[in-house]
Design a protein around this motif. Structure first.
Motif, PDB file in Angstrom:
ATOM      1  N   GLU A  60      45.898  30.383  44.709  1.00  0.00           N
ATOM      2  CA  GLU A  60      46.070  29.538  44.096  1.00  0.00           C
ATOM      3  C   GLU A  60      44.002  29.572  43.546  1.00  0.00           C
ATOM      4  N   GLN A  61      43.508  29.232  44.779  1.00  0.00           N
ATOM      5  CA  GLN A  61      42.229  28.675  45.444  1.00  0.00           C
ATOM      6  C   GLN A  61      40.787  29.868  44.309  1.00  0.00           C
ATOM      7  N   TYR A  62      41.898  31.246  44.886  1.00  0.00           N
ATOM      8  CA  TYR A  62      41.299  32.428  44.062  1.00  0.00           C
ATOM      9  C   TYR A  62      40.891  32.847  43.140  1.00  0.00           C
ATOM     10  N   ARG A  63      42.234  31.985  42.140  1.00  0.00           N
ATOM     11  CA  ARG A  63      42.436  32.743  40.710  1.00  0.00           C
ATOM     12  C   ARG A  63      41.847  31.536  40.008  1.00  0.00           C
ATOM     13  N   TYR A  64      41.125  30.773  40.555  1.00  0.00           N
ATOM     14  CA  TYR A  64      40.870  28.938  39.923  1.00  0.00           C
ATOM     15  C   TYR A  64      38.795  30.156  40.258  1.00  0.00           C
ATOM     16  N   ALA A  65      38.731  30.501  41.049  1.00  0.00           N
ATOM     17  CA  ALA A  65      37.072  30.515  42.268  1.00  0.00           C
ATOM     18  C   ALA A  65      36.695  32.171  40.314  1.00  0.00           C
ATOM     19  N   ILE A  66      37.860  33.046  40.466  1.00  0.00           N
ATOM     20  CA  ILE A  66      37.734  33.800  39.522  1.00  0.00           C
ATOM     21  C   ILE A  66      37.210  33.086  37.823  1.00  0.00           C
ATOM     22  N   LEU A  67      38.585  33.021  38.345  1.00  0.00           N
ATOM     23  CA  LEU A  67      39.537  32.960  36.572  1.00  0.00           C
ATOM     24  C   LEU A  67      37.798  31.378  35.648  1.00  0.00           C
ATOM     25  N   VAL A  68      38.098  30.338  36.675  1.00  0.00           N
ATOM     26  CA  VAL A  68      37.773  29.075  36.078  1.00  0.00           C
ATOM     27  C   VAL A  68      36.223  28.527  36.346  1.00  0.00           C
ATOM     28  N   ASN A  69      36.194  28.557  38.180  1.00  0.00           N
ATOM     29  CA  ASN A  69      34.267  28.746  38.124  1.00  0.00           C
ATOM     30  C   ASN A  69      33.416  29.826  38.080  1.00  0.00           C
ATOM     31  N   ASP A  70      33.738  31.422  38.170  1.00  0.00           N
ATOM     32  CA  ASP A  70      32.732  32.361  38.190  1.00  0.00           C
ATOM     33  C   ASP A  70      32.211  32.549  39.491  1.00  0.00           C
ATOM     34  N   ASN A  71      33.574  32.382  40.634  1.00  0.00           N
ATOM     35  CA  ASN A  71      32.773  32.008  41.510  1.00  0.00           C
ATOM     36  C   ASN A  71      33.170  33.124  42.743  1.00  0.00           C
ATOM     37  N   LEU A  72      32.815  34.292  43.212  1.00  0.00           N
ATOM     38  CA  LEU A  72      32.783  35.585  44.319  1.00  0.00           C
ATOM     39  C   LEU A  72      32.602  35.280  45.119  1.00  0.00           C
ATOM     40  N   THR A  73      31.690  33.787  45.570  1.00  0.00           N
ATOM     41  CA  THR A  73      31.494  33.475  47.408  1.00  0.00           C
ATOM     42  C   THR A  73      32.922  33.127  48.220  1.00  0.00           C
ATOM     43  N   LEU A  74      34.060  32.712  46.936  1.00  0.00           N
ATOM     44  CA  LEU A  74      35.048  32.839  48.064  1.00  0.00           C
ATOM     45  C   LEU A  74      35.666  33.435  48.763  1.00  0.00           C
ATOM     46  N   VAL A  75      36.070  34.388  47.421  1.00  0.00           N
ATOM     47  CA  VAL A  75      36.727  35.971  47.624  1.00  0.00           C
ATOM     48  C   VAL A  75      35.651  36.490  48.915  1.00  0.00           C
ATOM     49  N   GLU A  76      35.134  36.585  48.885  1.00  0.00           N
ATOM     50  CA  GLU A  76      33.875  37.459  50.383  1.00  0.00           C
ATOM     51  C   GLU A  76      34.672  36.761  50.600  1.00  0.00           C
ATOM     52  N   GLN A  77      34.794  35.012  51.837  1.00  0.00           N
ATOM     53  CA  GLN A  77      35.720  34.659  52.720  1.00  0.00           C
ATOM     54  C   GLN A  77      37.051  35.066  53.069  1.00  0.00           C
ATOM     55  N   ALA A  78      37.758  35.779  52.394  1.00  0.00           N
ATOM     56  CA  ALA A  78      39.291  35.603  52.245  1.00  0.00           C
ATOM     57  C   ALA A  78      39.501  37.188  53.163  1.00  0.00           C
ATOM     58  N   PRO A  79      40.838  37.242  53.698  1.00  0.00           N
ATOM     59  CA  PRO A  79      40.638  37.982  54.234  1.00  0.00           C
ATOM     60  C   PRO A  79      40.777  39.539  53.839  1.00  0.00           C
ATOM     61  N   THR A  80      40.527  40.554  54.768  1.00  0.00           N
ATOM     62  CA  THR A  80      40.449  42.134  53.880  1.00  0.00           C
ATOM     63  C   THR A  80      40.851  43.329  52.938  1.00  0.00           C
ATOM     64  N   VAL A  81      42.789  42.488  53.385  1.00  0.00           N
ATOM     65  CA  VAL A  81      43.450  42.456  52.626  1.00  0.00           C
ATOM     66  C   VAL A  81      43.676  42.288  51.141  1.00  0.00           C
ATOM     67  N   LEU A  82      43.122  41.092  51.405  1.00  0.00           N
ATOM     68  CA  LEU A  82      43.881  40.294  50.651  1.00  0.00           C
ATOM     69  C   LEU A  82      41.972  39.915  49.376  1.00  0.00           C
ATOM     70  N   ARG A  83      41.288  40.397  50.207  1.00  0.00           N
ATOM     71  CA  ARG A  83      39.572  40.950  49.001  1.00  0.00           C
ATOM     72  C   ARG A  83      39.854  42.092  48.710  1.00  0.00           C
ATOM     73  N   SER A  84      40.423  42.863  48.525  1.00  0.00           N
ATOM     74  CA  SER A  84      40.179  44.110  48.791  1.00  0.00           C
ATOM     75  C   SER A  84      41.619  44.356  47.126  1.00  0.00           C
ATOM     76  N   VAL A  85      42.785  43.822  47.249  1.00  0.00           N
ATOM     77  CA  VAL A  85      43.594  43.364  46.021  1.00  0.00           C
ATOM     78  C   VAL A  85      42.600  42.782  44.875  1.00  0.00           C
ATOM     79  N   ILE A  86      42.167  41.703  46.074  1.00  0.00           N
ATOM     80  CA  ILE A  86      41.070  40.863  44.251  1.00  0.00           C
ATOM     81  C   ILE A  86      40.035  41.661  43.276  1.00  0.00           C
ATOM     82  N   TYR A  87      39.193  42.426  44.226  1.00  0.00           N
ATOM     83  CA  TYR A  87      38.442  43.125  43.256  1.00  0.00           C
ATOM     84  C   TYR A  87      38.982  44.261  43.075  1.00  0.00           C
TER      85      TYR A  87
END
Length: 405
Positions: free
Chosen positions: A125-152
Motif C-alpha cells: 500500500e505505501q508504494y501505491r500511495y507514493a506513486i499515485l497520490v504523493n508522486d514521491n519516488l524516494t520511497l521507491v528508491e528505498q524498496a528492496p531490489t526486486v520490488l523496486r524493479s517491479v515498480i519501475y
C-alpha cells in the motif's frame, strides 16, 4: 477522508457529464435487449464516465478508493475506441449486428490494462500511495531490489500503455472514417434517398473528438515525461460535456442504416461486408444476359409507367417486391448492365420528371423537388446538377430563353 476541493462550477460540469452518461447508458442498455447494436455505445459511454468521474472521486471518496479508481482508469481508457468502433459496425451492417467471438480481439488492449491494474493492486500500500497520490519516488528508491524493479517495470509498462492508447485511438479513427466512406457508397446501392442514413453527425463528432483526443494525448504524453499543459479546466469540462451529450443524443436517436433490409438477412440478398468488390459480390450469381434484359424492362416499366420514383422512401427491397424480382438480381443488373447504382438510377428518372415540370410550370424549386420524390432541396440540387450539369434555376432560365427565341 482525503479531500481535494474543486471549484463549484467545475464540479457541477463534471456531475452534469456523469449524469448524462449514466442516464444515456441505462437507456441504451434497455434498447439493447431488442437490438444489440446499442450495447457497444453503452460500454463506450460508461468507460468515458468512469474516467470522467475521477475528479469527483478525488472530492468525495477516501484515498483508498481514489487509488483504486485511478488504477482502473487505464483499462477504461483502452476500452473507449474499440467500443465506438463496434457501435459503428453495428450502424453500418446490412444484417442485424451481434457480438461475435472474432470481436473479442478488440478488447485485448483493455484486458492487458486490467492485468497491469491487478499487478498494481498487489503492490504494498505505501508504494501505491507514493506513486499515485504523493508522486514521491524516494520511497521507491528505498524498496528492496526486486520490488523496486517491479515498480519501475510497472511504470514503464503503464507509460507504454498510454502511448499504445494514442496509437490505438489513431488506428480506430482511421478505420471509422474509412468504414463510413464505404458505407455512404453502399447506401447508394440500396436507397434512392440517403440523407437521413448517412451518419453525418458521426463524422462531425469524430472530427470533434479527434481534436479533443489530440489535446488529451499531448497532455498525457507531456504529463508522463515533463509536466502537463496548463489550461482552464472549465473549457475542457465544457467540451467533454458537449461531446458526451452529442454522442448520447444521436446514439439514442440513430437507427442502423439498413434496418429496412433486415428482413432479407436470412435470404442472403445483401452482403454484410461494405468493402467487398462487385466482382466478389456477384461471382456466385446465376443471372444471365437474357434474365438481365428482362429485369431492365421491368425496371423501366416501374419507373416510366408506374412512376415508383415518386416514392420519397423508395428502396431496393421495395422495388424488388414491386417487380417480383430478387433484390440482388436488380442490384447486379443495375451495376453490370446499366452501369448505374440504384441511387443514380432512381434519381435520373426523378430529374427527368423535374425537367418537364420546370419547363412547363412556375412552381417553386422546392415544390418541384418534392413532387418528383426528393426529400430535400439540397438533395434535388445535387442530383439535378450531376445529371444535367445545371442547377434547376439555370435549367428553367435556359429553357425560357430557348422558348422565346
Amino acid at each position: 477522508m482525503h479531500m481535494i476541493t474543486e471549484p463549484p462550477s467545475l464540479f457541477a460540469l463534471q456531475i452534469a457529464t456523469l449524469s448524462v452518461i449514466v442516464i444515456s447508458a441505462h437507456q441504451l442498455l434497455l434498447r439493447a435487449r431488442n437490438r444489440q447494436v446499442y450495447r457497444p455505445l453503452a460500454v463506450c459511454l460508461l468507460a468515458i464516465g468512469f474516467i470522467t468521474a475521477l475528479p469527483i472521486s478525488k472530492t468525495l471518496l477516501p484515498v483508498s478508493f481514489q487509488v483504486l479508481h485511478l488504477i482502473f482508469c487505464l483499462p477504461a481508457l483502452l476500452l473507449v475506441a474499440p467500443s465506438l468502433w463496434l457501435y459503428s459496425i453495428g450502424l453500418t451492417c446490412q444484417t442485424p449486428w451481434s457480438f461475435q467471438k472474432s470481436d473479442i480481439k478488440h478488447f485485448a488492449p483493455s484486458g492487458f490494462g486490467c492485468l497491469v491494474a491487478l499487478v498494481a493492486l498487489i503492490l504494498p500500500e505505501q508504494y501505491r500511495y507514493a506513486i499515485l497520490v504523493n508522486d514521491n519516488l524516494t520511497l521507491v528508491e528505498q524498496a528492496p531490489t526486486v520490488l523496486r524493479s517491479v515498480i519501475y517495470g510497472l511504470l514503464i509498462v503503464t507509460f507504454g500503455c498510454v502511448l499504445g492508447w494514442i496509437a490505438q485511438s489513431a488506428w480506430y479513427f482511421y478505420k471509422l472514417i474509412n468504414r463510413l466512406h464505404h458505407y455512404h457508397e453502399q447506401l447508394k446501392d440500396v436507397f434512392a434517398s440517403t440523407e437521413q442514413k448517412e451518419l453525418r453527425w458521426l463524422v462531425w463528432l469524430l472530427i470533434s473528438v479527434g481534436g479533443v483526443w489530440l489535446f488529451i494525448a499531448l497532455d498525457l504524453f507531456l504529463d508522463n515525461l515533463f509536466s502537463p499543459i496548463q489550461f482552464d479546466q472549465h473549457l475542457y469540462a465544457m467540451m467533454l460535456l458537449l461531446l458526451v451529450y452529442s454522442l448520447a443524443l444521436w446514439g439514442l436517436r440513430q437507427k442502423p442504416g439498413f434496418t429496412e433490409c433486415y428482413e432479407l438477412a436470412d435470404s442472403h440478398e445483401f452482403v454484410s461486408d461494405p468493402t467487398s468488390s462487385e466482382q466478389v459480390k456477384y461471382q456466385r450469381s446465376a443471372l444471365d444476359h437474357q434474365r438481365a434484359s428482362q429485369i431492365v424492362t421491368k425496371l423501366e416499366h416501374a419507373m416510366v409507367v408506374d412512376k415508383c420514383y415518386l416514392d420519397a422512401n423508395l428502396s431496393l427491397p421495395k422495388l424488388a417486391k414491386h417487380i417480383h424480382t430478387p433484390s440482388h438480381y436488380i442490384s447486379q443488373t443495375l451495376n453490370e448492365t446499366l452501369g448505374m447504382r440504384f441511387f443514380d438510377f432512381v434519381n435520373q428518372h426523378r430529374v427527368d420528371a423535374a425537367k418537364q415540370l420546370l419547363a412547363q410550370e412556375q412552381d417553386a424549386i422546392l415544390t418541384v423537388a418534392m413532387e418528383v420524390g426528393f426529400n430535400s432541396k439540397s438533395a434535388f440540387y445535387t442530383a439535378f446538377k450531376k445529371h444535367t450539369t445545371l442547377t434547376p434555376s439555370d435549367y428553367r432560365k435556359q429553357h425560357q430563353i430557348e422558348g422565346n427565341q
